[in-house]
Motif scaffolding. Sequence first.
Motif, short mmCIF file in Angstrom:
data_model
loop_
_atom_site.label_atom_id
_atom_site.label_comp_id
_atom_site.label_asym_id
_atom_site.label_seq_id
_atom_site.Cartn_x
_atom_site.Cartn_y
_atom_site.Cartn_z
N GLN A 51 0.83 -1.20 0.00
CA GLN A 51 0.00 0.00 0.00
C GLN A 51 0.86 1.26 0.00
O GLN A 51 0.57 2.22 -0.70
CB GLN A 51 -0.94 0.01 1.21
CG GLN A 51 -1.95 1.14 1.19
CD GLN A 51 -2.84 1.09 -0.03
OE1 GLN A 51 -3.34 0.03 -0.41
NE2 GLN A 51 -3.04 2.22 -0.67
N ASN A 55 0.81 4.09 -2.82
CA ASN A 55 0.64 5.51 -2.48
C ASN A 55 1.83 6.33 -2.97
O ASN A 55 1.64 7.44 -3.49
CB ASN A 55 0.47 5.69 -0.97
CG ASN A 55 -0.84 5.16 -0.46
OD1 ASN A 55 -1.77 4.92 -1.21
ND2 ASN A 55 -0.92 4.94 0.84
N GLN A 58 1.56 6.75 -6.67
CA GLN A 58 0.53 7.72 -7.00
C GLN A 58 1.02 9.15 -6.74
O GLN A 58 0.77 10.05 -7.55
CB GLN A 58 -0.74 7.46 -6.19
CG GLN A 58 -1.50 6.23 -6.63
CD GLN A 58 -2.68 5.89 -5.71
OE1 GLN A 58 -2.80 6.43 -4.62
NE2 GLN A 58 -3.54 5.00 -6.17
N LYS A 59 1.72 9.34 -5.63
CA LYS A 59 2.25 10.67 -5.33
C LYS A 59 3.29 11.07 -6.36
O LYS A 59 3.32 12.23 -6.80
CB LYS A 59 2.86 10.69 -3.93
CG LYS A 59 1.83 10.67 -2.83
CD LYS A 59 2.49 10.63 -1.46
CE LYS A 59 1.45 10.50 -0.36
NZ LYS A 59 2.07 10.40 0.97
#
Length: 121
Positions: A51, A55, A58-59
């Motif tokens: 996860q 994340n 995605q950032k």
Amino acid sequence: GAAPASDEDLRQIVRDHTQDIAQLRQDVGEIKLSQNNLRDEVIAMRAEGKQWRVNSDQKTESLQTSIDKLTREMAVRNGVEQERNRQSQERTQALRRLSLFFGMLCAILGLISTTLFSSQT
């Protein structure tokens, strides 16, 4: 030659072994429980790691998108600024030509008027 053990001695030995076996079973059960807990913790850590990676990706993608957008905006603004500068230079040159034209016109009219006034005297 050793004397055979009495039934009471054998019962005590069997009880001791039974207790030892029961303790071993309990220890094995606790070890299995600890292993299961460790396995669950490792699974949870892997899930958290995955996860976190998602994340982070995605950032990173969001940041890259923002950088790309900013780069495009800067390019557009630079293009607009360059166009403004070009237009300003064109206007400045047009004003210079116009000033030169009026200057020449004034000089010619001045010569004509000087010629006309000198011929009257």
